[in-house]
Design a protein around this motif. Sequence first.
Motif, PDB file in Angstrom:
ATOM      1  N   GLY B  63       0.797  -1.219   0.000  1.00  0.00           N
ATOM      2  CA  GLY B  63       0.000   0.000   0.000  1.00  0.00           C
ATOM      3  C   GLY B  63       0.828   1.266   0.000  1.00  0.00           C
ATOM      4  O   GLY B  63       0.268   2.368  -0.023  1.00  0.00           O
ATOM      5  N   TYR B  64       2.150   1.129   0.029  1.00  0.00           N
ATOM      6  CA  TYR B  64       3.048   2.289   0.070  1.00  0.00           C
ATOM      7  C   TYR B  64       4.073   2.210  -1.063  1.00  0.00           C
ATOM      8  O   TYR B  64       4.479   1.129  -1.473  1.00  0.00           O
ATOM      9  N   ASN B  65       4.494   3.382  -1.530  1.00  0.00           N
ATOM     10  CA  ASN B  65       5.631   3.441  -2.438  1.00  0.00           C
ATOM     11  C   ASN B  65       6.562   4.543  -1.954  1.00  0.00           C
ATOM     12  O   ASN B  65       6.151   5.441  -1.197  1.00  0.00           O
ATOM     13  N   VAL B  66       7.819   4.445  -2.321  1.00  0.00           N
ATOM     14  CA  VAL B  66       8.816   5.403  -1.862  1.00  0.00           C
ATOM     15  C   VAL B  66       9.713   5.809  -3.019  1.00  0.00           C
ATOM     16  O   VAL B  66       9.812   5.114  -4.027  1.00  0.00           O
ATOM     17  N   SER B  67      10.357   6.953  -2.838  1.00  0.00           N
ATOM     18  CA  SER B  67      11.354   7.386  -3.805  1.00  0.00           C
ATOM     19  C   SER B  67      12.453   8.160  -3.089  1.00  0.00           C
ATOM     20  O   SER B  67      12.194   8.868  -2.115  1.00  0.00           O
ATOM     21  N   ARG B  68      13.678   8.025  -3.597  1.00  0.00           N
ATOM     22  CA  ARG B  68      14.839   8.720  -3.025  1.00  0.00           C
ATOM     23  C   ARG B  68      15.614   9.328  -4.193  1.00  0.00           C
ATOM     24  O   ARG B  68      16.682   8.855  -4.565  1.00  0.00           O
ATOM     25  N   LEU B  69      15.051  10.362  -4.760  1.00  0.00           N
ATOM     26  CA  LEU B  69      15.666  11.013  -5.922  1.00  0.00           C
ATOM     27  C   LEU B  69      16.839  11.899  -5.516  1.00  0.00           C
ATOM     28  O   LEU B  69      17.784  12.083  -6.277  1.00  0.00           O
ATOM     29  N   LYS B  70      16.778  12.439  -4.315  1.00  0.00           N
ATOM     30  CA  LYS B  70      17.873  13.235  -3.777  1.00  0.00           C
ATOM     31  C   LYS B  70      18.325  12.606  -2.471  1.00  0.00           C
ATOM     32  O   LYS B  70      17.497  12.066  -1.717  1.00  0.00           O
ATOM     33  N   LYS B  71      19.583  12.696  -2.183  1.00  0.00           N
ATOM     34  CA  LYS B  71      20.132  12.059  -0.996  1.00  0.00           C
ATOM     35  C   LYS B  71      19.444  12.539   0.273  1.00  0.00           C
ATOM     36  O   LYS B  71      19.227  11.762   1.199  1.00  0.00           O
ATOM     37  N   GLN B  72      19.082  13.812   0.324  1.00  0.00           N
ATOM     38  CA  GLN B  72      18.552  14.359   1.561  1.00  0.00           C
ATOM     39  C   GLN B  72      17.050  14.135   1.733  1.00  0.00           C
ATOM     40  O   GLN B  72      16.520  14.400   2.808  1.00  0.00           O
ATOM     41  N   ASN B  73      16.372  13.629   0.701  1.00  0.00           N
ATOM     42  CA  ASN B  73      14.913  13.478   0.791  1.00  0.00           C
ATOM     43  C   ASN B  73      14.471  12.039   0.582  1.00  0.00           C
ATOM     44  O   ASN B  73      15.010  11.320  -0.268  1.00  0.00           O
ATOM     45  N   PHE B  74      13.464  11.652   1.333  1.00  0.00           N
ATOM     46  CA  PHE B  74      12.904  10.304   1.204  1.00  0.00           C
ATOM     47  C   PHE B  74      11.387  10.463   1.263  1.00  0.00           C
ATOM     48  O   PHE B  74      10.852  10.892   2.280  1.00  0.00           O
ATOM     49  N   LEU B  75      10.695  10.156   0.172  1.00  0.00           N
ATOM     50  CA  LEU B  75       9.262  10.375   0.078  1.00  0.00           C
ATOM     51  C   LEU B  75       8.505   9.068   0.259  1.00  0.00           C
ATOM     52  O   LEU B  75       8.892   8.027  -0.283  1.00  0.00           O
ATOM     53  N   LEU B  76       7.425   9.150   1.008  1.00  0.00           N
ATOM     54  CA  LEU B  76       6.539   7.998   1.197  1.00  0.00           C
ATOM     55  C   LEU B  76       5.189   8.334   0.595  1.00  0.00           C
ATOM     56  O   LEU B  76       4.575   9.322   0.985  1.00  0.00           O
ATOM     57  N   GLY B  77       4.733   7.506  -0.331  1.00  0.00           N
ATOM     58  CA  GLY B  77       3.473   7.755  -1.014  1.00  0.00           C
ATOM     59  C   GLY B  77       2.412   6.726  -0.686  1.00  0.00           C
ATOM     60  O   GLY B  77       2.715   5.535  -0.531  1.00  0.00           O
TER      61      GLY B  77
END
Lengths: 117, 114
Positions: B63-77
């Motif tokens: 039910g979740y997806n994530v992305s780490r496009l930049k080293k300093q950011n981690f997104l949870l969708g």
Amino acid sequence: AQTVTQSQPEMSVQEAETVTLSCTYDTSESDYYLFWYKQPPSRQMILVIRQEAYKQQNATENRFSVNFQKAAKSFSLKISDSQLGDAAMYFCAYRIARSSNTGKLIFGQGTTLQVKP
Amino acid sequence: NAGVTQTPKFRVLKTGQSMTLLCAQDMNHEYMYWYRQDPGMGLRLIHYSVGEGTTAKGEVPDGYNVSRLKKQNFLLGLESAAPSQTSVYFCASRKLAGDIYEQYFGPGTRLTVT
């Protein structure tokens, strides 16, 4: 699989008294780290104390100390001279020490500590 | 040095809506993690990242997806929120080198799905 168990959902202590929170874990690893985190009502996770499994000496941080029993896989937290500010939820956590490990923590269920004035 | 920050701090969603939680760290940490906290269950790992551009599943990834496009950011969708995703979400980060380093946690996001 590694598991961490905190069997005391709630504990209470009188101010200035001593309280011990219990934690047991299960692992087949020989090298690992154990932690106690405090979570006050603000929700912020605060590291209280850590123990390296290869160290026989129990860790101590001011009023906080642990009783680490590796053979029994037990890691209890003792809070001495309890203060009102110690009231919080406390989590026991485990992490494998291997350098290839991703560093993810495995948490227990938590123990809510009430401090009575 | 702000440490680990999370945006937003609170959110209410209706079932089926989507949203993204943002985690940012200014400590140049390689590892980042998303946990969820539910009563009586402690914190459980959802997804994690060992570096920019890499992600991996944790204990409860459905039910979740994530992305780490930049080293300093981690997104949870959350693509389609469900009431079972009502929880408090924590982001954490850690240095790469040396296992003695602790995880630093953000302040958490309380999400309610109605």
